[in-house]
Write a protein that holds these residues in place. Structure first.
Motif, mmCIF file in Angstrom:
data_model
loop_
_atom_site.group_PDB
_atom_site.id
_atom_site.type_symbol
_atom_site.label_atom_id
_atom_site.label_comp_id
_atom_site.label_asym_id
_atom_site.label_seq_id
_atom_site.Cartn_x
_atom_site.Cartn_y
_atom_site.Cartn_z
ATOM 1 N N LYS A 165 -21.095 20.141 72.278
ATOM 2 C CA LYS A 165 -20.783 19.624 70.948
ATOM 3 C C LYS A 165 -21.734 18.880 70.268
ATOM 4 N N PHE A 166 -21.941 18.734 68.904
ATOM 5 C CA PHE A 166 -22.980 18.162 68.176
ATOM 6 C C PHE A 166 -22.504 17.489 67.070
ATOM 7 N N LEU A 167 -23.080 16.405 66.726
ATOM 8 C CA LEU A 167 -22.694 15.904 65.192
ATOM 9 C C LEU A 167 -23.610 16.916 64.190
ATOM 10 N N GLU A 212 -19.273 26.923 65.451
ATOM 11 C CA GLU A 212 -17.721 26.434 64.692
ATOM 12 C C GLU A 212 -18.116 24.927 64.366
ATOM 13 N N ILE A 213 -18.318 24.917 62.861
ATOM 14 C CA ILE A 213 -18.216 23.739 62.126
ATOM 15 C C ILE A 213 -16.973 23.103 61.802
ATOM 16 N N GLY A 270 -8.212 13.793 56.122
ATOM 17 C CA GLY A 270 -7.329 12.976 56.624
ATOM 18 C C GLY A 270 -7.988 11.747 56.991
ATOM 19 N N ILE A 271 -7.675 11.161 58.241
ATOM 20 C CA ILE A 271 -8.111 9.803 58.798
ATOM 21 C C ILE A 271 -9.461 9.976 59.174
ATOM 22 N N TYR A 272 -10.100 11.091 59.365
ATOM 23 C CA TYR A 272 -11.519 11.248 59.697
ATOM 24 C C TYR A 272 -12.100 12.157 58.718
ATOM 25 N N ARG A 273 -11.981 11.620 57.483
ATOM 26 C CA ARG A 273 -12.497 12.726 56.230
ATOM 27 C C ARG A 273 -14.010 12.279 56.509
ATOM 28 N N GLY A 274 -14.749 13.264 56.189
ATOM 29 C CA GLY A 274 -16.192 13.121 56.176
ATOM 30 C C GLY A 274 -17.036 13.616 57.592
ATOM 31 N N LEU A 275 -16.088 13.334 58.558
ATOM 32 C CA LEU A 275 -16.423 13.669 59.989
ATOM 33 C C LEU A 275 -17.042 15.045 60.078
ATOM 34 N N THR A 276 -18.215 15.449 60.576
ATOM 35 C CA THR A 276 -18.532 16.847 60.535
ATOM 36 C C THR A 276 -19.130 16.977 62.052
ATOM 37 N N VAL A 277 -18.511 17.954 62.945
ATOM 38 C CA VAL A 277 -18.982 18.224 64.238
ATOM 39 C C VAL A 277 -18.923 19.655 64.343
ATOM 40 N N ALA A 278 -20.109 20.207 65.300
ATOM 41 C CA ALA A 278 -20.437 21.613 65.482
ATOM 42 C C ALA A 278 -20.127 21.861 66.885
ATOM 43 N N GLU A 279 -19.520 22.912 67.247
ATOM 44 C CA GLU A 279 -19.540 23.125 68.644
ATOM 45 C C GLU A 279 -20.043 24.704 68.805
ATOM 46 N N THR A 327 -21.600 16.304 73.463
ATOM 47 C CA THR A 327 -20.924 16.739 74.428
ATOM 48 C C THR A 327 -20.606 15.637 75.590
ATOM 49 N N GLY A 328 -19.375 15.401 76.048
ATOM 50 C CA GLY A 328 -18.983 14.544 76.922
ATOM 51 C C GLY A 328 -18.600 12.983 76.268
ATOM 52 N N ASP A 329 -18.725 13.056 75.173
ATOM 53 C CA ASP A 329 -18.520 11.874 74.474
ATOM 54 C C ASP A 329 -17.019 11.823 74.065
#
Length: 162
Positions: free
Chosen positions: A8-10, A101-102, A107-116, A137-139
């Motif tokens: 997982k990555f930002l 997968e991005i 909602g509460i986390y609007r704007g957070l973007t994470v890629a797996e 990954t792991g966080d």
């Protein structure tokens, strides 16, 4: 026994949008959330739903079992989920033989973007797209399970952009 192996990555920028293959809206909650296991209910779009059991304490590899359930059951189960209902749009992007997968949260986390990226083996070394930011990954803060059960929106404000 099914295994989930993922990194997982930002996401550092929006250039991944040029390569979108699919787009699906998700709503999900956790009806069981323990340190080493969870039971998640997820509604995909308006016409599909799954119940997923994940077991394991590792951040890279966990046992995973997923079952289709009626959307009406999923809607009812979501009303029992403690914490927050996670809302996001998942996009898929293919990059050098791997599907990324991005997740763009709302909602509460609007704007957070994470890629797996899901891997076939722990030793897989996918080429990392240029649009990736730091690996998380792991966080646990970026685990959907923790995002749903703890209000981490203030803590993650440095990565959330309006």
């Amino acid at each position: 026994m099914a295994k989930e192996i993922e990194r997982k990555f930002l996401v550092a920028d929006e250039s991944w949008r040029e390569e979108i293959a699919t787009r699906t809206r998700f709503r999900q909650g956790y009806i069981v959330s323990l340190e080493d296991r969870s039971v998640r209910v997820r509604i995909k779009g308006d016409d599909a739903a799954t119940l997923t059991i994940k077991i394991g304490v590792g951040s890279l590899v966990r046992d995973e079992y997923e079952y289709d359930i009626p959307v009406s059951d999923a809607e009812e189960l979501l009303t029992t989920a403690p914490g927050f209902i996670i809302e996001k749009i998942r996009y898929t992007v293919e990059h050098e033989g791997f599907v990324w997968e991005i997740d763009v949260f709302d909602g509460i986390y609007r704007g957070l973007t994470v890629a797996e990226v899901e891997l076939a083996a722990e030793t897989d070394q996918p080429a990392l797209p240029k649009w990736l930011g730091p690996e998380v990954t792991g966080d646990r803060r970026y685990s959907n399970q923790y995002l749903a059960t703890d209000d981490l929106s203030t803590e993650l404000c440095h990565v959330i952009q309006d």
